[in-house]
Every structure is written in structure tokens, then in C-alpha cells.
Design a protein around this motif. Structure first.
Motif, PDB file in Angstrom:
ATOM      1  N   LEU A  21       0.841  -1.190   0.000  1.00  0.00           N
ATOM      2  CA  LEU A  21       0.000   0.000   0.000  1.00  0.00           C
ATOM      3  C   LEU A  21       0.880   1.245   0.000  1.00  0.00           C
ATOM      4  CD1 LEU A  21      -2.654  -0.897   2.739  1.00  0.00           C
ATOM      5  CD2 LEU A  21      -2.902  -1.066   0.265  1.00  0.00           C
ATOM      6  N   GLU A  25      -2.856   5.273   0.701  1.00  0.00           N
ATOM      7  CA  GLU A  25      -3.804   4.161   0.812  1.00  0.00           C
ATOM      8  C   GLU A  25      -3.879   3.649   2.247  1.00  0.00           C
ATOM      9  OE1 GLU A  25      -3.448   2.049  -3.584  1.00  0.00           O
ATOM     10  OE2 GLU A  25      -1.828   1.749  -2.130  1.00  0.00           O
ATOM     11  N   MET A  26      -2.713   3.582   2.901  1.00  0.00           N
ATOM     12  CA  MET A  26      -2.675   3.100   4.274  1.00  0.00           C
ATOM     13  C   MET A  26      -3.417   4.072   5.204  1.00  0.00           C
ATOM     14  SD  MET A  26       0.608   1.679   6.452  1.00  0.00           S
ATOM     15  CE  MET A  26       1.667   2.429   5.285  1.00  0.00           C
ATOM     16  N   PHE A  28      -5.836   6.064   4.410  1.00  0.00           N
ATOM     17  CA  PHE A  28      -7.259   5.920   4.126  1.00  0.00           C
ATOM     18  C   PHE A  28      -7.837   4.705   4.847  1.00  0.00           C
ATOM     19  CE2 PHE A  28     -10.613   3.907   1.599  1.00  0.00           C
ATOM     20  CZ  PHE A  28     -11.568   4.916   1.623  1.00  0.00           C
ATOM     21  N   LYS A  29      -7.134   3.575   4.798  1.00  0.00           N
ATOM     22  CA  LYS A  29      -7.624   2.346   5.434  1.00  0.00           C
ATOM     23  C   LYS A  29      -7.655   2.486   6.959  1.00  0.00           C
ATOM     24  CE  LYS A  29      -6.552  -0.748   1.659  1.00  0.00           C
ATOM     25  NZ  LYS A  29      -7.856  -1.287   1.359  1.00  0.00           N
ATOM     26  N   ILE A  30      -6.662   3.155   7.519  1.00  0.00           N
ATOM     27  CA  ILE A  30      -6.637   3.380   8.971  1.00  0.00           C
ATOM     28  C   ILE A  30      -7.797   4.280   9.380  1.00  0.00           C
ATOM     29  CG2 ILE A  30      -5.342   4.488  10.843  1.00  0.00           C
ATOM     30  CD1 ILE A  30      -2.783   3.423   9.420  1.00  0.00           C
ATOM     31  N   ASP A  31      -8.048   5.325   8.600  1.00  0.00           N
ATOM     32  CA  ASP A  31      -9.165   6.227   8.878  1.00  0.00           C
ATOM     33  C   ASP A  31     -10.497   5.484   8.775  1.00  0.00           C
ATOM     34  OD1 ASP A  31     -10.217   8.893   9.422  1.00  0.00           O
ATOM     35  OD2 ASP A  31     -10.913   8.864   7.337  1.00  0.00           O
ATOM     36  N   LEU A  32     -10.628   4.648   7.761  1.00  0.00           N
ATOM     37  CA  LEU A  32     -11.844   3.852   7.582  1.00  0.00           C
ATOM     38  C   LEU A  32     -12.061   2.907   8.766  1.00  0.00           C
ATOM     39  CD1 LEU A  32     -14.174   3.184   5.614  1.00  0.00           C
ATOM     40  CD2 LEU A  32     -12.660   1.486   4.575  1.00  0.00           C
ATOM     41  N   ALA A  33     -10.980   2.265   9.226  1.00  0.00           N
ATOM     42  CA  ALA A  33     -11.076   1.360  10.375  1.00  0.00           C
ATOM     43  C   ALA A  33     -11.474   2.125  11.637  1.00  0.00           C
ATOM     44  CB  ALA A  33      -9.747   0.638  10.590  1.00  0.00           C
ATOM     45  N   SER A  36     -15.116   2.912  11.417  1.00  0.00           N
ATOM     46  CA  SER A  36     -15.887   1.681  11.621  1.00  0.00           C
ATOM     47  C   SER A  36     -15.950   1.327  13.099  1.00  0.00           C
ATOM     48  CB  SER A  36     -15.261   0.525  10.839  1.00  0.00           C
ATOM     49  OG  SER A  36     -15.366   0.771   9.462  1.00  0.00           O
TER      50      SER A  36
END
Length: 111
Positions: A21, A25-26, A28-33, A36
Motif C-alpha cells: 500500500l 492508501e494506508m 485511508f484504510k486506517i481512517d476507515l477502520a 468503523s
């Protein structure tokens, strides 16, 4: 481009490759997690239990597909991989059926 490889330990064959990533991208995924988690922490125990039961049903329904993936990634024979899936189904059911009891408030008793 750097890739992470999933290699079948039994055959040495590369079964899948994943790209690293980017930092964007990383993030974004951390923010999404994180978002959630904020939603999940307010989810009721009964809803969580329902979702655990559903996870068990999905595991059982897709057992052959998941067993094949486990065998490819870990070099296990299919019989062992199927058993692993069944063990996970039992765990999903167990925690779904006992979550409310496990997470209920307890009174501390003086010693």
C-alpha cells in the motif's frame, strides 16, 4: 513495484501476489477502520451476536472454498482445513449464544 507473495509451503508455488500500500492508501484504510470502530462500539450485544451467528453460517456455506484457500496458504491437507472451518463455526455459535452472559455486569464480592 514491491509485492508481497503468498507461497504454498508444500509446493513452493506462488499462489497470490499483493502490492504494497502507498502511505495515502494506508492512511485511508486506517481512517476507515477508525470510523468503523466508532460505529461498532455502539452496536448492541444482541446485534453483535446476530452477526456472529451469520459469520458462522457464511463460514459453513463457503467451507470448501475457504478450506481450499487455507490449504494453499498453509500447505495443510483439505481434511484439516475443513476441520479448522468447523472449529471457527463452533466458536462463532458459542460466542453468539453466550455473549450477553459474558458481557453482563458483575457485582464485586468482598473477599
Amino acid at each position: 513495484m514491491k509485492l508481497i507473495q503468498s507461497i504454498n509451503p508444500w509446493t513452493g508455488e506462488v499462489t497470490k501476489e499483493f502490492k504494497f500500500l502507498t502511505f495515502q492508501e494506508m492512511d485511508f484504510k486506517i481512517d476507515l477502520a477508525s470510523k468503523s470502530f466508532e460505529n461498532w462500539k455502539s452496536t448492541s450485544i444482541l446485534e453483535r451476536a446476530r452477526l456472529m451467528k451469520r459469520a458462522g453460517k457464511i463460514l459453513r456455506k463457503n467451507k470448501e472454498e475457504y478450506a481450499r484457500i487455507i490449504s494453499l496458504e498453509m500447505g495443510k491437507i483439505l481434511r484439516e482445513s475443513r476441520s479448522e472451518i468447523e472449529k471457527c463455526v463452533l466458536a462463532c455459535d458459542y460466542y453468539a449464544e453466550n455473549a450477553e452472559k459474558f458481557l453482563s455486569a458483575e457485582k464485586n464480592q468482598p473477599s
